[in-house]
Design an enzyme around this catalytic site. Structure first.
Site, PDB file in Angstrom:
ATOM      1  NE  ARG A  66      -7.350  -8.301   0.564  1.00  0.00           N
ATOM      2  CZ  ARG A  66      -6.752  -7.670  -0.642  1.00  0.00           C
ATOM      3  NH1 ARG A  66      -5.669  -6.802  -0.227  1.00  0.00           N
ATOM      4  NH2 ARG A  66      -7.389  -7.569  -1.696  1.00  0.00           N
ATOM      5  CE  LYS A  78      -4.275  -1.999   1.134  1.00  0.00           C
ATOM      6  NZ  LYS A  78      -5.321  -2.384   2.260  1.00  0.00           N
TER       7      LYS A  78
HETATM    8  C1  YH5 Z   1      -7.854  -4.713   3.317  1.00  0.00           C
HETATM    9  O1  YH5 Z   1      -6.739  -4.033   3.570  1.00  0.00           O
HETATM   10  N1  YH5 Z   1      -7.596  -4.271   0.542  1.00  0.00           N
HETATM   11  S1  YH5 Z   1      -7.889  -4.091  -1.861  1.00  0.00           S
HETATM   12  C2  YH5 Z   1      -3.583  -0.129  -3.355  1.00  0.00           C
HETATM   13  C3  YH5 Z   1      -2.214  -0.403  -3.246  1.00  0.00           C
HETATM   14  C4  YH5 Z   1      -2.070  -2.049  -3.043  1.00  0.00           C
HETATM   15  C5  YH5 Z   1      -2.984  -2.669  -2.605  1.00  0.00           C
HETATM   16  C6  YH5 Z   1      -0.811   0.167  -4.914  1.00  0.00           C
HETATM   17  N2  YH5 Z   1      -9.159  -5.240  -0.025  1.00  0.00           N
HETATM   18  C7  YH5 Z   1      -7.957  -4.681   1.884  1.00  0.00           C
HETATM   19  O2  YH5 Z   1      -4.965  -4.397  -1.810  1.00  0.00           O
HETATM   20  N3  YH5 Z   1      -9.716  -6.486   2.185  1.00  0.00           N
HETATM   21  C8  YH5 Z   1      -8.303  -4.371  -0.486  1.00  0.00           C
HETATM   22  O3  YH5 Z   1      -1.351   0.243  -3.734  1.00  0.00           O
HETATM   23  C9  YH5 Z   1      -8.816  -5.510   1.375  1.00  0.00           C
HETATM   24  N4  YH5 Z   1      -8.444  -5.481   3.905  1.00  0.00           N
HETATM   25  C10 YH5 Z   1      -9.309  -6.502   3.477  1.00  0.00           C
HETATM   26  N5  YH5 Z   1     -10.015  -7.070   4.144  1.00  0.00           N
HETATM   27  C11 YH5 Z   1      -6.589  -2.660  -1.721  1.00  0.00           C
HETATM   28  C12 YH5 Z   1      -5.425  -3.200  -1.986  1.00  0.00           C
HETATM   29  C13 YH5 Z   1      -4.237  -2.235  -2.277  1.00  0.00           C
HETATM   30  C14 YH5 Z   1      -4.590  -0.941  -2.775  1.00  0.00           C
END
Ligand code: YH5
Length: 267
Positions: free
Chosen positions: A244, A208
């Protein structure tokens, strides 16, 4: 025992396609199988981008993306989670073989609590301020930790009032969902407090943006592995049940070393 590792399987739309999903389905199944071989305990399958600024996807489109992936991954002794805010998608996914509804909107959609109760599945209730398209515009809190904890406990009560069993509920502070880097750090530091609620906690910090805010060379999401591992280890130290992550193999290895050091300290 350390946390379970939930591997992320994004089902992205096929570009240059006839409207079918053959290439993206095959790629997502292959990726899920690789994550299982890497040591994933759970796979989280998502067909709707909830990244900051992402466009909305219809329920029918989301179902068309994720169902064939669930069908292709369900017979591997690894529980499948569906990452969706939509009750119709959760219903279709659970019917197809998923057993966990991972809802970044914490069952706030109309009919969501009732659907979760009817389905009898595990549910992940995540905190988000605002909605994905605009949530990073100017996030504000008086006390981010207190507000996130109160929101999650209220959503757990709403779910139980609708008939969801307490044992099915997981809580998630929602790193990056309507939060500045300081909000995210306060929530990571307060994980022991969320764990102390007695509900199992899920942490999603992998790749993130807050990592890049702390370390500008981590501008590309693929350049955020070190920060992702540090966050997963902090979660494990705080007692979270599930992390996750994108990088399953590296996370499993980091958790094994952390657990080995902790048990050597106990001897
Ligand atoms: C979460 O924290 N996150 S989708 C932006 C990014 C990298 C990754 C490039 N679904 C979560 O993973 N479900 C998502 O920057 C989730 N907890 C739960 N339970 C977003 C994601 C991401 C977004």
């Amino acid at each position: 025992m350390g946390p379970k590792v939930m591997g992320i399987v994004n089902v992205t739309p096929d570009s240059f396609s006839d409207g079918g999903h053959h290439d993206s389905t095959a790629a997502a199944i292959a990726h899920g199988l690789k994550l299982i071989a890497d040591g994933a305990d759970i796979l989280d399958i998502g067909g709707e981008s909830t990244r900051p600024g992402a466009a909305a996807v219809s329920a029918d489109e989301e179902i068309a993306r994720v169902l064939p992936v669930i069908a292709g991954l369900k017979d591997n002794d690894v529980p499948l989670s569906i990452d969706t805010m939509k009750p119709a998608v959760a219903r279709a996914a659970i019917a197809a073989g998923a057993s966990i509804w991972n809802d970044v909107a914490a069952l706030t959609a109309p009919g969501a609590c009732g659907a979760a109760a009817e389905l009898g599945c595990e549910v992940v209730l995540m905190h988000m301020q605002g909605e994905p398209r605009t949530m990073q515009d100017d996030p504000r809190y008086d006390d981010v930790v207190a507000e996130v904890e109160a929101f999650l406990l209220a959503r757990a009560e709403a779910a139980m009032t609708a008939g969801v069993a307490r044992e099915k509920i997981r809580l998630d502070p929602g790193i990056g969902f309507g939060k500045t880097v300081l909000h995210n750090l306060a929530l990571l530091a307060a994980l022991p407090r969320l764990v102390a609620t007695g509900y199992p906690v899920l942490l999603g910090a992998s790749r993130k943006r807050f990592i890049a805010s702390l370390d500008p060379p981590g501008k590309d999401p693929e350049a955020r592995l070190g920060g992702s591992l540090a966050a997963a280890l902090a979660g494990a130290a705080a007692g979270v049940e599930i992390v996750r992550v994108h990088d399953v193999r590296e996370t499993v290895q980091a958790l094994i070393v952390q657990a080995a050091v902790a048990s050597a300290g106990d001897r």
